[in-house]
Design an enzyme around this catalytic site. Structure first.
Site: not given
Ligand code: PAF
Length: 282
Positions: A33, A39, A178, A189
């Site tokens: 998540g 992502h 990326v 983070r």
């Protein structure tokens, strides 16, 4: 169509089995998540190559070596759902810890040869937790392909090896890191960096780039390249280097840099641990 969120293993399996019975290629993007554009790139690639895209969102307690890190890990399912929907994913599998681990697990997946050094040396048990949960997710989703970011190069190598050794019939697809415009690799983070830490964080990538420039200029001795990287970081007192290493394609340290070698790094900024890597252009 709106992305559907499923929390139970049986429900997820029923949806995926129906798709596979109709001959659909199923892709899985395992995540914890706090989804960002990194992502997003995994989801885009999965979307382009598959009929059904399943995003797993599970903050896996087994892979955290520090309780406070687990507690502080960002959880934002509603925002993640928006990202998945915007990128055209079909299903989110977001189980609870009780669904994934109804009892204390006593079976684990370990790839010790690849997990004992680099991040594994500083995060005991981390990769055992990763390999175990990814094996479970593969058994639950049973995808044809799974997508992982190259930023987590050691994780990727471990998962590839696990899939090979244990004969999972799953294609592992690596996706390029990326970066922010200033070079900082996207990470869940990064949001925990203070404004001053965020300002110096791109130095990690700049140090790797300096190492890579040396390799471009013909230097092959990894100790010379690592020393140059250390020097760049030492000039900035805020960054505490955990390790810098030159590794081969199987993530084993090398003395002589060659084709496929990577420069890999882990460093702390305050209480935030960041990792990054670049491939040498040899
Ligand atoms: O890279 C991650 O987000 C996690 O390590 C993974 C692969 C989803 C396993 O929990």
């Amino acid at each position: 169509m709106a992305v559907q969120t499923i929390g139970d293993i049986a429900g997820l399996r029923a949806r995926v089995c129906a798709a596979k019975r109709s001959g659909e290629r199923v892709a899985c993007v395992p995540t914890m998540g706090a989804l960002h554009a990194g992502h997003g790139a995994l989801i885009d690639r999965a979307r382009a190559e598959s009929h059904m895209v399943v995003i797993t969102i599970f903050v896996n307690p087994l892979q955290f070596d520090r309780e406070d890190d687990y507690e502080r890990y960002s959880r934002q399912l509603d925002a993640d759902r928006d990202v998945c929907e915007a990128r055209g994913a079909d299903l989110i599998f977001a189980p609870t810890a009780a669904e994934m681990y109804p009892e204390q697990p006593s079976a684990f997946v370990d790839v010790p040869e690849l997990a004992r050094h680099l991040c594994g040396e500083f995060r005991p048990g981390h990769f055992r937790g990763v390999a175990t949960v990814v094996a479970k997710l593969f058994n639950i989703v049973q995808p044809d392909a799974a997508y992982f970011g190259e930023k987590d190069a050691q994780q990727l190598a471990i998962i590839r090896r696990m899939v090979r050794d244990l004969d999972f019939p799953i294609e592992i697809v690596p996706v390029a890191t990326v970066r922010e415009p200033d070079g900082l690799a996207l990470s869940s983070r990064n949001g925990r960096l203070s404004p001053s830490e965020r300002r110096v964080a791109p130095l990690i990538f700049q140090a790797l780039e300096e190492g890579r420039r040396l390799v471009d200029s013909g230097v092959r001795d990894s100790s010379v390249v690592k020393e140059a990287i250390r020097r760049v970081l030492a000039a900035q007192g805020m960054i505490r280097l955990e390790y810098v290493e030159a590794v081969d394609a199987a993530m084993q340290p090398v003395e002589t840099i060659g084709a496929g070698s990577r420069l890999v790094i882990a460093a702390w900024l305050g209480g935030v641990r960041l990792i990054d890597n670049v491939v040498c252009r040899v």
